[in-house]
Design an enzyme around this catalytic site. Structure first.
Site, PDB file in Angstrom:
ATOM      1  N   HIS A 150       3.706  -2.302   3.076  1.00 10.03           N
ATOM      2  CA  HIS A 150       3.743  -0.955   2.493  1.00 10.03           C
ATOM      3  C   HIS A 150       5.058  -0.749   1.763  1.00 10.03           C
ATOM      4  O   HIS A 150       6.135  -0.964   2.344  1.00 10.03           O
ATOM      5  CB  HIS A 150       3.576   0.108   3.588  1.00 10.03           C
ATOM      6  CG  HIS A 150       2.262   0.020   4.300  1.00 10.03           C
ATOM      7  ND1 HIS A 150       2.013  -0.930   5.284  1.00 10.03           N
ATOM      8  CD2 HIS A 150       1.116   0.746   4.160  1.00 10.03           C
ATOM      9  CE1 HIS A 150       0.776  -0.774   5.723  1.00 10.03           C
ATOM     10  NE2 HIS A 150       0.208   0.240   5.063  1.00 10.03           N
ATOM     11  N   ASP A 159       0.813  -1.214   0.000  1.00  9.21           N
ATOM     12  CA  ASP A 159       0.000   0.000   0.000  1.00  9.21           C
ATOM     13  C   ASP A 159       0.853   1.275   0.000  1.00  9.21           C
ATOM     14  O   ASP A 159       2.022   1.265   0.396  1.00  9.21           O
ATOM     15  CB  ASP A 159      -0.897   0.037   1.246  1.00  9.21           C
ATOM     16  CG  ASP A 159      -2.052  -0.937   1.164  1.00  9.21           C
ATOM     17  OD1 ASP A 159      -2.031  -1.796   0.269  1.00  9.21           O
ATOM     18  OD2 ASP A 159      -2.949  -0.852   2.013  1.00  9.21           O
TER      19      ASP A 159
END
Length: 423
Positions: free
Chosen positions: A390, A248
């Site tokens: 991430h 992400d």
């Protein structure tokens, strides 16, 4: 005697001018240096007090000189000064010139602006910025300016090696009189992006430029000797253990590239849920992710908690990001993930793709510890898991090799979210 010396001086001058006019002098003008603005900044006149224009972040400029903390730059027809600290080095994208006729290089991104020169067909040029506008900023040796982006295509690469007979000089453009920028050692592996009129554009991890084509050869094909197994070998069955890696908040100019290399090492596919404002800043990274075969997901424009927004604001967050993604890679996102995993019916009603959360949260954003990321995956991974990470944290990139090695030993196949969901 004086008359003879005077006559020789005149002859020397005439010959010197002739050489310059015919372009045969060996001393070439220095190549243009391209940098991009690190932030939005003003361009000032010679007094360094009067602002001439304002440039947005990531604008490519020609650096003419630097001294005393200031850089003299040219942007289109404007020449002025920018604080050197507001400029940073730019990594170009190599593009192949392909069109019906040689494309014109102009001073500005306007069709009617002054022409600086032409680009030869099948040459490789350096592209700075995104190839989404009508005109893009390119550099070929000393020729720098704007060209119609439709004249440029992404080149295919071919593996070659430098001949064993001698080292190979690398030059800035396809000309024996152009600036020498380095040397490739004998037997060095290279990737060739174009081959024209005796010159080839090649690149390695450290050096890119033009070399003489006759200095390259195709790598020999090694014949593998089949080993005779002691026991019959049955075809390896397709694994029934599938797992989806998701990243992400990117794309990130450094961390995402490192993650892509690690994924390639393990032949792993993943899903990247990208943020619109980062796509706008780093479109070339998103292209690299997509071109590597990974799935692209929508993660809103600036990571707002959608449940705190109005329906109109939610729509803007989703649609603006989708539009950016499509203009960059040619297709819209195929999955969606709400920031913080926060959503309701108002949000899902606006989606045309699956709303995807996760089953394993590595908390990499919180602890920034590679060992804890690996441990979270190792302890909770099972068939059908969706792992949340991430690609904006260096610690995550540092952990990924161990994550993939651990899952591979456990027999997992790395797939995209859509593949896992059977979409």
């Amino acid at each position: 005697m004086r008359k003879i010396l005077y006559f020789l001086l005149i002859v020397f001058c005439i010959v010197g001018v002739s050489l310059v006019n015919n372009g045969r002098v060996h001393a070439a003008a220095p190549s243009a240096t391209i940098k991009i603005t690190a932030i939005e900044t003003g361009v000032f006149d010679e007094t360094l007090k009067q602002k001439v224009i304002t440039l947005s972040k990531a604008t490519p400029v020609i650096v003419l000189s630097e001294a005393d903390g200031w850089a003299k730059i040219q942007y289109k027809t404007v020449i002025g000064y920018i604080p050197s600290e507001y400029l940073m080095s730019a990594t170009p994208q190599y593009m192949l010139v392909q069109a019906k006729e040689e494309p014109l290089v102009r001073v500005t991104n306007k069709q009617e602006s002054e022409i600086k020169g032409k680009l030869h067909l099948n040459t490789i040029v350096e592209l700075y910025g995104s190839a989404t506008a009508d005109f893009v900023f390119v550099k070929y040796g000393r020729l720098v300016g704007f060209v119609n982006q439709q004249a440029l295509v992404k080149p295919a690469s071919k593996a070659m090696i430098v001949k064993s007979s001698a080292d190979l000089v690398v030059r800035e453009i396809a000309s024996s009189s152009s600036t020498e920028i380095g040397v490739l050692r004998k037997n060095s592996p290279v990737k060739m992006l174009t081959n024209l009129k005796g010159w080839a554009f090649v690149k390695t991890d450290k050096l890119s430029g033009y070399v003489l084509t006759n200095g390259l050869v195709t790598p020999p094909v090694e014949k593998e000797k089949p080993e005779k197994p002691e026991k019959p070998v049955n075809p390896k069955p397709a694994t029934d253990k599938k797992i989806a890696l998701t990243f992400d908040d990117g794309p990130h100019p450094k961390v995402t590239r490192q993650i892509l290399k690690t994924l390639e090492k393990y032949e792993a596919k993943a899903t990247f849920f990208v943020v619109g404002q980062e796509v706008k800043e780093h479109p070339e990274i998103l292209k690299a992710v997509y071109n590597a075969g990974h799935e692209i997901g929508n993660h809103t424009f600036n990571h707002e908690r959608l449940t705190t927004l109005t329906p109109e604001e939610i729509k803007k967050q989703i649609q603006s990001t989708d539009t950016l993604i499509k203009s960059t890679i040619g297709q819209r996102a195929t999955v969606f993930r709400p920031p913080y995993g926060s959503y309701d019916e108002t949000i899902t009603d606006q989606l045309n793709v699956p709303n995807v959360l996760w089953t394993i949260d590595t908390l990499d954003w919180k602890h920034r510890d590679p060992e804890k990321t690996v441990l979270a995956v190792k302890e909770h991974a099972k068939n059908g898991s969706i792992i949340l990470m991430h690609d904006i944290h260096q610690a995550t990139a540092d952990a990924l090799d161990d994550v993939l090695a651990t899952l591979q030993k456990q027999g997992f196949e790395f797939v995209t979210v859509s593949e896992l969901l059977g979409k």
